[in-house]
Every structure is written in structure tokens, then in C-alpha cells.
Design a protein around this motif. Structure first.
Motif, PDB file in Angstrom:
ATOM      1  N   ASP A  70       0.841  -1.205   0.000  1.00  0.00           N
ATOM      2  CA  ASP A  70       0.000   0.000   0.000  1.00  0.00           C
ATOM      3  C   ASP A  70       0.874   1.253   0.000  1.00  0.00           C
ATOM      4  O   ASP A  70       0.622   2.197  -0.764  1.00  0.00           O
ATOM      5  CB  ASP A  70      -0.922   0.011   1.217  1.00  0.00           C
ATOM      6  CG  ASP A  70      -2.022  -1.036   1.123  1.00  0.00           C
ATOM      7  OD1 ASP A  70      -2.292  -1.514   0.004  1.00  0.00           O
ATOM      8  OD2 ASP A  70      -2.602  -1.375   2.170  1.00  0.00           O
ATOM      9  N   TRP A  71       1.889   1.275   0.864  1.00  0.00           N
ATOM     10  CA  TRP A  71       2.792   2.431   0.896  1.00  0.00           C
ATOM     11  C   TRP A  71       3.505   2.593  -0.439  1.00  0.00           C
ATOM     12  O   TRP A  71       3.666   3.713  -0.939  1.00  0.00           O
ATOM     13  CB  TRP A  71       3.810   2.269   2.029  1.00  0.00           C
ATOM     14  CG  TRP A  71       4.764   3.426   2.140  1.00  0.00           C
ATOM     15  CD1 TRP A  71       4.604   4.561   2.882  1.00  0.00           C
ATOM     16  CD2 TRP A  71       6.021   3.568   1.454  1.00  0.00           C
ATOM     17  NE1 TRP A  71       5.676   5.401   2.701  1.00  0.00           N
ATOM     18  CE2 TRP A  71       6.563   4.822   1.830  1.00  0.00           C
ATOM     19  CE3 TRP A  71       6.732   2.767   0.567  1.00  0.00           C
ATOM     20  CZ2 TRP A  71       7.791   5.279   1.356  1.00  0.00           C
ATOM     21  CZ3 TRP A  71       7.959   3.233   0.084  1.00  0.00           C
ATOM     22  CH2 TRP A  71       8.465   4.478   0.472  1.00  0.00           C
ATOM     23  N   GLN A  72       3.944   1.502  -1.022  1.00  0.00           N
ATOM     24  CA  GLN A  72       4.671   1.563  -2.295  1.00  0.00           C
ATOM     25  C   GLN A  72       3.808   2.175  -3.397  1.00  0.00           C
ATOM     26  O   GLN A  72       4.270   3.063  -4.142  1.00  0.00           O
ATOM     27  CB  GLN A  72       5.130   0.162  -2.699  1.00  0.00           C
ATOM     28  CG  GLN A  72       6.162  -0.449  -1.768  1.00  0.00           C
ATOM     29  CD  GLN A  72       6.205  -1.962  -1.845  1.00  0.00           C
ATOM     30  OE1 GLN A  72       5.697  -2.564  -2.802  1.00  0.00           O
ATOM     31  NE2 GLN A  72       6.789  -2.602  -0.839  1.00  0.00           N
ATOM     32  N   GLN A  73       2.576   1.739  -3.510  1.00  0.00           N
ATOM     33  CA  GLN A  73       1.703   2.259  -4.561  1.00  0.00           C
ATOM     34  C   GLN A  73       1.405   3.744  -4.360  1.00  0.00           C
ATOM     35  O   GLN A  73       1.444   4.533  -5.316  1.00  0.00           O
ATOM     36  CB  GLN A  73       0.405   1.450  -4.590  1.00  0.00           C
ATOM     37  CG  GLN A  73       0.599   0.007  -5.021  1.00  0.00           C
ATOM     38  CD  GLN A  73      -0.648  -0.838  -4.846  1.00  0.00           C
ATOM     39  OE1 GLN A  73      -1.699  -0.337  -4.427  1.00  0.00           O
ATOM     40  NE2 GLN A  73      -0.554  -2.126  -5.152  1.00  0.00           N
ATOM     41  N   GLN A  74       1.120   4.127  -3.129  1.00  0.00           N
ATOM     42  CA  GLN A  74       0.845   5.526  -2.843  1.00  0.00           C
ATOM     43  C   GLN A  74       2.074   6.388  -3.101  1.00  0.00           C
ATOM     44  O   GLN A  74       1.976   7.490  -3.664  1.00  0.00           O
ATOM     45  CB  GLN A  74       0.396   5.673  -1.390  1.00  0.00           C
ATOM     46  CG  GLN A  74       0.079   7.108  -0.983  1.00  0.00           C
ATOM     47  CD  GLN A  74      -0.341   7.203   0.476  1.00  0.00           C
ATOM     48  OE1 GLN A  74      -0.328   6.214   1.207  1.00  0.00           O
ATOM     49  NE2 GLN A  74      -0.715   8.394   0.904  1.00  0.00           N
ATOM     50  N   THR A  75       3.247   5.894  -2.723  1.00  0.00           N
ATOM     51  CA  THR A  75       4.476   6.664  -2.870  1.00  0.00           C
ATOM     52  C   THR A  75       4.846   6.848  -4.335  1.00  0.00           C
ATOM     53  O   THR A  75       5.346   7.910  -4.730  1.00  0.00           O
ATOM     54  CB  THR A  75       5.621   5.976  -2.106  1.00  0.00           C
ATOM     55  OG1 THR A  75       5.275   5.924  -0.709  1.00  0.00           O
ATOM     56  CG2 THR A  75       6.934   6.731  -2.263  1.00  0.00           C
ATOM     57  N   ARG A  76       4.588   5.851  -5.164  1.00  0.00           N
ATOM     58  CA  ARG A  76       4.870   6.006  -6.596  1.00  0.00           C
ATOM     59  C   ARG A  76       4.061   7.162  -7.173  1.00  0.00           C
ATOM     60  O   ARG A  76       4.585   7.965  -7.947  1.00  0.00           O
ATOM     61  CB  ARG A  76       4.555   4.703  -7.333  1.00  0.00           C
ATOM     62  CG  ARG A  76       5.550   3.588  -7.037  1.00  0.00           C
ATOM     63  CD  ARG A  76       5.336   2.364  -7.923  1.00  0.00           C
ATOM     64  NE  ARG A  76       6.334   1.362  -7.570  1.00  0.00           N
ATOM     65  CZ  ARG A  76       6.078   0.257  -6.884  1.00  0.00           C
ATOM     66  NH1 ARG A  76       4.838  -0.004  -6.487  1.00  0.00           N
ATOM     67  NH2 ARG A  76       7.048  -0.595  -6.598  1.00  0.00           N
ATOM     68  N   ARG A  77       2.808   7.258  -6.791  1.00  0.00           N
ATOM     69  CA  ARG A  77       1.977   8.371  -7.285  1.00  0.00           C
ATOM     70  C   ARG A  77       2.494   9.709  -6.767  1.00  0.00           C
ATOM     71  O   ARG A  77       2.585  10.698  -7.514  1.00  0.00           O
ATOM     72  CB  ARG A  77       0.526   8.156  -6.863  1.00  0.00           C
ATOM     73  CG  ARG A  77      -0.151   6.963  -7.524  1.00  0.00           C
ATOM     74  CD  ARG A  77      -1.654   6.970  -7.268  1.00  0.00           C
ATOM     75  NE  ARG A  77      -1.965   6.788  -5.850  1.00  0.00           N
ATOM     76  CZ  ARG A  77      -2.200   5.604  -5.285  1.00  0.00           C
ATOM     77  NH1 ARG A  77      -2.144   4.502  -6.021  1.00  0.00           N
ATOM     78  NH2 ARG A  77      -2.505   5.518  -4.003  1.00  0.00           N
ATOM     79  N   GLN A  78       2.837   9.755  -5.487  1.00  0.00           N
ATOM     80  CA  GLN A  78       3.300  11.009  -4.889  1.00  0.00           C
ATOM     81  C   GLN A  78       4.615  11.484  -5.511  1.00  0.00           C
ATOM     82  O   GLN A  78       4.786  12.681  -5.763  1.00  0.00           O
ATOM     83  CB  GLN A  78       3.458  10.821  -3.384  1.00  0.00           C
ATOM     84  CG  GLN A  78       2.146  10.635  -2.637  1.00  0.00           C
ATOM     85  CD  GLN A  78       2.343  10.285  -1.179  1.00  0.00           C
ATOM     86  OE1 GLN A  78       3.424   9.860  -0.758  1.00  0.00           O
ATOM     87  NE2 GLN A  78       1.292  10.459  -0.378  1.00  0.00           N
ATOM     88  N   LEU A  79       5.535  10.562  -5.744  1.00  0.00           N
ATOM     89  CA  LEU A  79       6.832  10.951  -6.298  1.00  0.00           C
ATOM     90  C   LEU A  79       6.703  11.454  -7.727  1.00  0.00           C
ATOM     91  O   LEU A  79       7.388  12.408  -8.118  1.00  0.00           O
ATOM     92  CB  LEU A  79       7.808   9.771  -6.231  1.00  0.00           C
ATOM     93  CG  LEU A  79       8.274   9.374  -4.823  1.00  0.00           C
ATOM     94  CD1 LEU A  79       9.139   8.122  -4.875  1.00  0.00           C
ATOM     95  CD2 LEU A  79       9.056  10.523  -4.164  1.00  0.00           C
ATOM     96  N   LYS A  80       5.864  10.818  -8.529  1.00  0.00           N
ATOM     97  CA  LYS A  80       5.671  11.290  -9.903  1.00  0.00           C
ATOM     98  C   LYS A  80       5.136  12.727  -9.902  1.00  0.00           C
ATOM     99  O   LYS A  80       5.600  13.575 -10.679  1.00  0.00           O
ATOM    100  CB  LYS A  80       4.704  10.357 -10.642  1.00  0.00           C
ATOM    101  CG  LYS A  80       5.275   8.985 -10.946  1.00  0.00           C
ATOM    102  CD  LYS A  80       4.251   8.124 -11.663  1.00  0.00           C
ATOM    103  CE  LYS A  80       4.762   6.690 -11.837  1.00  0.00           C
ATOM    104  NZ  LYS A  80       5.969   6.620 -12.681  1.00  0.00           N
ATOM    105  N   HIS A  81       4.166  12.996  -9.040  1.00  0.00           N
ATOM    106  CA  HIS A  81       3.601  14.339  -8.959  1.00  0.00           C
ATOM    107  C   HIS A  81       4.646  15.336  -8.475  1.00  0.00           C
ATOM    108  O   HIS A  81       4.777  16.451  -9.020  1.00  0.00           O
ATOM    109  CB  HIS A  81       2.397  14.335  -8.021  1.00  0.00           C
ATOM    110  CG  HIS A  81       1.804  15.698  -7.804  1.00  0.00           C
ATOM    111  ND1 HIS A  81       2.155  16.513  -6.739  1.00  0.00           N
ATOM    112  CD2 HIS A  81       0.890  16.398  -8.531  1.00  0.00           C
ATOM    113  CE1 HIS A  81       1.489  17.642  -6.820  1.00  0.00           C
ATOM    114  NE2 HIS A  81       0.712  17.603  -7.888  1.00  0.00           N
TER     115      HIS A  81
END
Length: 323
Positions: free
Chosen positions: A237-248
Motif C-alpha cells: 500500500d505504501w509503495q503504490q501511494q508513494t509512486r503516485r506522490q513521487l511522480k507528482h
């Protein structure tokens, strides 16, 4: 010792500004890393156990079985040159300088190459960092496999450093079946923001992994590091959320820099790279305001890591306005 990001104390002393008053954007490490929980006291009383759950967690995360845990991918970078007779080594450049340095120190012939026009004739080893550090250049899986196939015809090696690839795991070579002469390096330092663990992985044919394991000796990675890494690798869950946050955040950084005519020449989801003839002056002026970037000489350029807090973003914008 080669120059790297970080080393904040040195800059704090030079610019006479307390360490606590700096915004360090020099490393390309996720500033909002995986949240490490409180550790049981027993963690500090046990030697590392190679039969713990770390390798299983890593095999699931990286989608491959051939893995060796190492004390940071830097350890593998330093050791791999010892396992070949003197060779001709090509490195896609500019890139992380430790690769070339370690192979040269071990007595190999090293040359910089550009993959788009690279003739592999005469090379025994090719080293590629993708996404590249600091340019952010990405090399496709198809292109890498073509290079691997050519090198394998003469028992050569393709070494792929994927330290910054975690935001795009579908681009990794790791899920492919283990292939002779293919070596892939991974790190928990960048995407997971856990550089202090000094923990990474090598994927390679089993005989080479055995050589590396023997060279590292017993207990190369602390029990606490293994414990934390296992939980981080299992936290999907953290990994998926973090991928979105880092791209933004990376897109936001590129847009912010462009407002002040610092146009990104490359980058990835963890940093932006700006080529400019004024790199040294910009680096110095930002440092005078307590903001540390990574300065490169060849070519003249700067790498900007991601601010972590909203107040850090505002501080960077204020500093850019004063350039």
C-alpha cells in the motif's frame, strides 16, 4: 574518495550555517521515506539470521529468485571488478562515477560510451544505470537485451544499475529469467528513503552470487537493517501511494525550476537534472541560503532532489527568486 551528494557537515562548516538550518536536495533520496516503526529491543541483541524473511520478501517485490542481499549496492559495485580478468569496460556516461572508478582501480580498461551510438565491439563488460544518475535517461528493456546478447557471444557481462527504477518496476530486468552474464543491482536507499540501512540486492547467475557472498563474509548486513527492509518490501500500500506522490512531486519540481529559467535537461521521479553554464554560481548562491544541490563539472549541471515538506517547497521557491 569521489564526490557525492550529502556531506552536509562540510558545507555547513564552509558556509558557517548550522546543519539543522539546511535543506539538503543533493542526494536524490525520497525525503518522505518508508516510516520506520519502533524496533523491539531484541533486534539489537541478535546477530543477523540469513534464514529470516528478508529474501522471501525481496523475491516477491523484485519478482525473481536469484538475489543476494548486500550492504548497499555500493558494496557490489566495489567487488564485481575482482571477479573478472583484466577486461575492456564500457560505461554509459555521464553517470554514477563509482562504477568507472572501481573498475579502473581493479586494473581494467574503462571507456565512456553513449548507448545510442555505441559499438560494443571490443567490450567485455557494459555498465548501464537506468534511469541514469544524474541525467535520468532510461534505456529500454529491448535495447538492453540486445546488448546482453552481443556481450554473451564472448562471455561478457551486462551490469544494469536500477537504483532509481522503483517508481516504474515494469521497466526492470529482474522479472526475466536469470541469464548468464546479466547482473542487476538494486537499492533500498532511494525510493524507500532508507539509505541509512546500507542495504541492497544483486541479481546474477548463482555461481557469481556465491562468489559475492563469500567475499562479503558473514553478517554483512545488520539484523536491524534486515528487519526494517523486510517490512518495507512487504508494504505494498505504501509503495503504490508513494509512486503516485513521487511522480507528482517530480513534475512539480521541473515546473518550479523552469519558472526561473532552470530548465530540466533530464530527470526521473526522484530528481531533476539541469544543464547550465551557470551551474557553479547557482549552486553557490543556493548554498548561501542553506539549500544544498549536487554540482557536476562535466557537463556543468545541477541535480535537484525533491523537497519533502510544503515549507521546503516554499523555501526553495524563495531562494530561486533571489538568484
Amino acid at each position: 574518495m569521489l564526490e557525492h551528494g550529502g556531506r552536509l557537515r562540510r558545507f555547513a562548516t564552509h558556509y558557517q550555517r548550522p546543519e539543522a538550518d539546511w535543506l539538503d536536495l543533493s542526494t536524490g533520496i525520497n525525503p518522505n521515506g518508508w516510516p520506520v516503526p519502533d524496533l523491539p529491543a531484541s533486534i539489537w541483541q541478535r546477530l543477523p539470521d540469513n534464514d529470516d524473511d528478508l529474501i522471501l520478501a525481496a523475491q516477491s517485490y523484485y519478482q525473481t529468485e536469484n538475489l543476494l542481499v548486500v550492504p548497499g549496492s555500493q558494496a557490489a559495485i566495489q567487488l564485481l571488478p575482482r571477479f573478472r580478468v583484466p577486461s575492456r569496460v564500457g560505461i554509459v556516461s555521464p553517470t554514477y562515477a563509482e562504477h568507472g572508478y572501481c573498475w579502473q582501480q581493479a586494473g581494467h580498461q574503462v571507456q565512456n560510451v553513449r548507448l545510442e551510438s555505441c559499438d560494443l565491439t571490443g567490450l567485455d563488460v557494459l555498465i548501464v544505470v537506468t534511469p541514469n544518475n544524474p541525467t535520468g535517461q532510461k534505456i529500454s528493456t529491448d535495447q538492453l537485451l540486445i546488448c546482453h546478447q552481443e556481450l554473451q557471444q564472448r562471455q561478457g557481462w551486462l551490469i544494469v544499475d536500477e537504483a532509481f527504477i522503483d517508481t516504474n518496476p515494469q521497466q526492470s530486468l529482474l522479472p526475466l529469467d536469470a541469464r548468464d552474464g546479466l547482473i542487476v543491482l538494486r537499492s533500498l536507499g532511494k525510493f524507500f528513503g532508507l539509505a541509512g540501512l546500507r542495504l541492497g540486492f544483486v541479481s546474477a547467475p548463482k555461481p557469481l552470487l556465491k562468489q559475492l557472498e563469500h567475499a562479503l563474509g558473514p553478517w554483512p548486513v545488520a539484523h536491524a537493517s534486515r528487519y526494517i527492509a523486510t517490512q518495507a518490501l512487504e508494504d505494498t500500500d505504501w509503495q503504490q501511494q508513494t509512486r503516485r506522490q513521487l511522480k507528482h512531486a517530480s513534475q512539480r519540481l521541473a515546473a518550479l525550476l523552469s519558472e526561473y529559467k532552470l530548465y530540466a535537461s533530464g530527470g526521473c521521479d526522484l530528481f531533476q537534472w539541469v544543464k547550465t553554464d551557470h551551474a557553479e554560481a547557482v549552486h553557490h548562491q543556493l548554498a548561501e541560503q542553506g539549500i544544498l544541490t549536487r554540482l557536476f563539472d562535466e557537463p556543468a549541471s545541477l541535480r535537484f532532489g525533491l523537497p519533502g515538506l510544503e515549507s521546503d517547497w516554499q523555501r526553495l521557491q524563495t531562494a530561486l527568486e533571489m538568484l
